[in-house]
Scaffold this motif. Structure first.
Motif: not given
Ligand code: FAD
Length: 192
Positions: A81-83, A85-87, A114-116, A118-120, A122-124, A148-150, A160-162, A165-171
């Protein structure tokens, strides 16, 4: 001892039905995988043909051989999901249309409902209440998303991600020419 003719009739009917079901499944499976229009292009939707064995349910289709039907984990779902959203943020235009701004805000709100996991979800929702979506430009949206990812990272003990560097990490999605650009709504009067 002679068999009941009704039983014989039912037995024969069952054999014919099994034969037809088997061959139709194989035929449709073949069209889906290697039909004249390529993999899945006919969009024929059938459930994978499974055959019951005494020990377990095994995939019969050779395409499914070796593929796991294990559900994804919370971590895999999160990464995917993060992949996504960042893409999306990487491709989000510098000057989005009004429609694109509306769409991206709705997308994030819908995700929080709708995120599958529930805990995530609700927190989001809470995270979004304190950090409403900012989508006025590519820079604004990708920085907001990084932030918000942080917030999520911190809450689950991840580093925490800097964000500089977000544009370098995600293209942008690797794609031929402009085939992957986000579809925008423009009018003869420019952005709407
Ligand atoms: P991820 O957090 O999945 O990140 C993937 C990659 O993105 C990383 O390897 C890194 O290169 C890069 N990255 C990391 N941080 C950032 C950033 N701030 N900005 C840009 N790039 C970044 N899990 C739970 O246990 N509890 C929760 O409540 C929960 N809520 C979530 C809510 C949402 C909306 C989503 C999408 C996910 C949630 N998750 C939750 C899952 C959790 O965030 C991680 O995706 C999961 O734990 C896998 O982590 P990971 O270490 O592989 O890296």
């Amino acid at each position: 001892m002679s068999e009941n003719p009704v039983q014989v009739l039912f037995h024969n009917f069952e054999q014919v039905a099994n034969f037809v079901q088997h061959h139709v499944s194989n035929f449709i499976g073949h069209l889906n995988s290697s039909g004249p229009f390529g993999r899945g292009s006919l969009n024929v939707s059938i459930k994978a043909p499974f055959v019951e064995t005494t020990s377990s349910v095994q995939p019969r289709d050779p395409i499914l051989k070796g593929k796991s039907s294990t559900p994804v984990t919370k971590e895999e779902l999160g990464r995917a999901t993060w992949t996504f959203l960042h893409t999306l943020a990487a491709q989000y235009p510098d000057n989005p249309t009004r429609q694109q701004k509306k769409d991206v805000k709705e997308l994030v709100q819908i995700l929080s409902r709708m995120y599958p996991c529930k805990e995530c979800a609700d927190h989001f929702k809470e995270v979004l209440r304190s950090n409403p979506v900012q989508a006025g430009s590519h820079a604004e949206f990708s920085q907001w998303l990084c932030h918000v990812h942080n917030v999520v990272n911190r809450s689950i003990g991840k580093p925490v991600f800097h964000c500089e560097r977000v544009d370098a990490r995600w293209g942008k999605l690797e794609c031929e020419q402009k085939a992957c650009e986000i579809i925008g709504t423009t009018s003869i009067f420019g952005n709407i």
